[in-house]
Design a protein around this motif. Structure first.
Motif, short mmCIF file in Angstrom:
data_model
loop_
_atom_site.label_atom_id
_atom_site.label_comp_id
_atom_site.label_asym_id
_atom_site.label_seq_id
_atom_site.Cartn_x
_atom_site.Cartn_y
_atom_site.Cartn_z
N THR A 130 -1.59 2.76 6.44
CA THR A 130 -1.92 1.52 5.74
C THR A 130 -0.99 0.42 6.22
O THR A 130 0.23 0.55 6.13
N ILE A 131 -1.57 -0.62 6.76
CA ILE A 131 -0.83 -1.83 7.12
C ILE A 131 -1.50 -2.97 6.38
O ILE A 131 -2.71 -3.21 6.58
N GLY A 132 -0.76 -3.66 5.51
CA GLY A 132 -1.48 -4.66 4.76
C GLY A 132 -0.67 -5.46 3.78
O GLY A 132 0.54 -5.65 3.92
N TYR A 133 -1.36 -5.90 2.74
CA TYR A 133 -0.87 -6.89 1.79
C TYR A 133 0.06 -6.28 0.74
O TYR A 133 -0.17 -5.18 0.26
N SER A 134 1.07 -7.07 0.36
CA SER A 134 1.87 -6.76 -0.83
C SER A 134 1.50 -7.67 -1.99
O SER A 134 1.89 -7.43 -3.12
N ASN A 135 0.75 -8.74 -1.69
CA ASN A 135 0.19 -9.64 -2.71
C ASN A 135 -1.04 -10.30 -2.10
O ASN A 135 -1.59 -9.79 -1.13
N ASP A 136 -1.44 -11.43 -2.61
CA ASP A 136 -2.67 -12.07 -2.13
C ASP A 136 -2.56 -12.63 -0.71
O ASP A 136 -3.59 -12.85 -0.06
N THR A 137 -1.36 -12.87 -0.24
CA THR A 137 -1.21 -13.59 1.04
C THR A 137 -0.31 -12.91 2.07
O THR A 137 -0.43 -13.18 3.26
N ASP A 138 0.61 -12.06 1.65
CA ASP A 138 1.67 -11.58 2.54
C ASP A 138 1.25 -10.31 3.31
O ASP A 138 1.02 -9.26 2.70
N VAL A 139 1.18 -10.44 4.63
CA VAL A 139 0.83 -9.32 5.50
C VAL A 139 1.81 -9.29 6.68
O VAL A 139 2.45 -10.29 6.99
N PRO A 140 1.92 -8.15 7.37
CA PRO A 140 2.90 -8.02 8.45
C PRO A 140 2.52 -8.77 9.73
O PRO A 140 1.36 -9.08 9.99
N VAL A 141 3.55 -8.99 10.52
CA VAL A 141 3.43 -9.41 11.91
C VAL A 141 4.05 -8.30 12.74
O VAL A 141 5.20 -7.91 12.50
N ILE A 142 3.31 -7.78 13.71
CA ILE A 142 3.75 -6.63 14.49
C ILE A 142 3.85 -7.04 15.95
O ILE A 142 2.92 -7.65 16.50
N GLY A 143 4.94 -6.69 16.58
CA GLY A 143 5.20 -7.12 17.94
C GLY A 143 4.50 -6.31 19.00
O GLY A 143 3.58 -5.51 18.73
N ASN A 144 4.94 -6.48 20.24
CA ASN A 144 4.38 -5.76 21.38
C ASN A 144 4.92 -4.34 21.46
O ASN A 144 6.07 -4.07 21.12
N GLY A 145 4.06 -3.43 21.94
CA GLY A 145 4.53 -2.07 22.22
C GLY A 145 4.97 -1.28 21.01
O GLY A 145 5.83 -0.41 21.12
N VAL A 146 4.37 -1.54 19.86
CA VAL A 146 4.74 -0.85 18.63
C VAL A 146 3.87 0.40 18.44
O VAL A 146 2.66 0.37 18.71
N THR A 147 4.48 1.47 17.97
CA THR A 147 3.79 2.72 17.67
C THR A 147 3.90 3.01 16.18
O THR A 147 5.00 2.95 15.62
N VAL A 148 2.77 3.32 15.55
CA VAL A 148 2.75 3.64 14.13
C VAL A 148 2.17 5.04 13.97
O VAL A 148 1.00 5.28 14.26
N ARG A 149 2.99 5.97 13.48
CA ARG A 149 2.63 7.38 13.40
C ARG A 149 1.87 7.71 12.11
O ARG A 149 1.80 6.89 11.20
#
Length: 204
Positions: A130-149
């Protein structure tokens, strides 16, 4: 023989694939979808420097045998809503990304939702994430070459730096430094790549 059968099945599916195939053909030579195809081909089949007909054929193969790839392709390609029904998406994989860099690879996509403001090049995604919101507007910014297991959770207005790895079942609620590997609940830095090793590739 098995490979010939699989190739034949891809050929038979061209009647369902032609809209997406045309979209790839007519796209720019540096279109992100072409970088995606090349990365999937390199990781899955050890194929390098695909171009021309080989790249188009590999797109067709991925569309037939990898439903996660379909979701990614439909995110990239124009007018996908008109023809996506012909080759259905993986329903449990949902991608809501304002800006996605080239070379995205989804190893397994079931039970995964990604809502991000931006994700850089050469992103690697696993299942039950799950990559996503903590409220109505706030979401992550993810850089280059990132791995999510598998099983990771990344929520809120935060930044995951270039070359970072988020470990299995890790919960990230704050910024992750470039080149860091984070693990645990909440996620803690357990290792950092030397600055010279932090690159777009994420797997270095």
């Amino acid at each position: 023989m098995k490979r010939l059968i699989k190739q034949g099945w891809v050929a038979l599916n061209l009647v369902r694939l032609w809209p997406s195939l045309v979209a790839v053909m007519l796209g720019a030579v540096d279109a992100p979808i072409r970088a995606d195809i090349r990365r999937w081909a390199l990781i899955l089949f050890k194929e390098e420097r695909l171009s021309g007909g080989a790249l188009l054929w590999r797109h067709c193969w991925l569309m037939v045998y990898y439903r996660e790839y379909r979701n990614l392709a439909y995110l990239r390609l124009p007018l996908a809503g008109l023809y996506g029904w012909m080759m259905p998406r993986l329903d449990s994989l949902q991608l809501y990304i304002d800006e996605l860099g080239p070379g995205c690879f989804i190893q397994h996509g079931f039970a995964t939702i990604v809502a991000a403001r931006s994700i850089g090049a050469d992103f690697w995604l696993n299942q039950q994430v799950t990559i996503g919101y903590s409220n109505d507007t706030d979401v992550p910014v993810i850089g280059n070459g990132v791995t999510v297991r598998p099983g990771a959770r990344i929520v809120g207005k935060l930044k995951v730096g270039d070359g970072a790895t988020v470990g299995m079942n890790t919960v990230v609620t704050g910024n992750v430094p470039p080149g860091a590997t984070v693990f645990g609940v909440p996620g803690q830095v357990i290792w950092r790549k030397p600055p010279e090793q932090v690159s777009r590739k994420g797997q270095a």
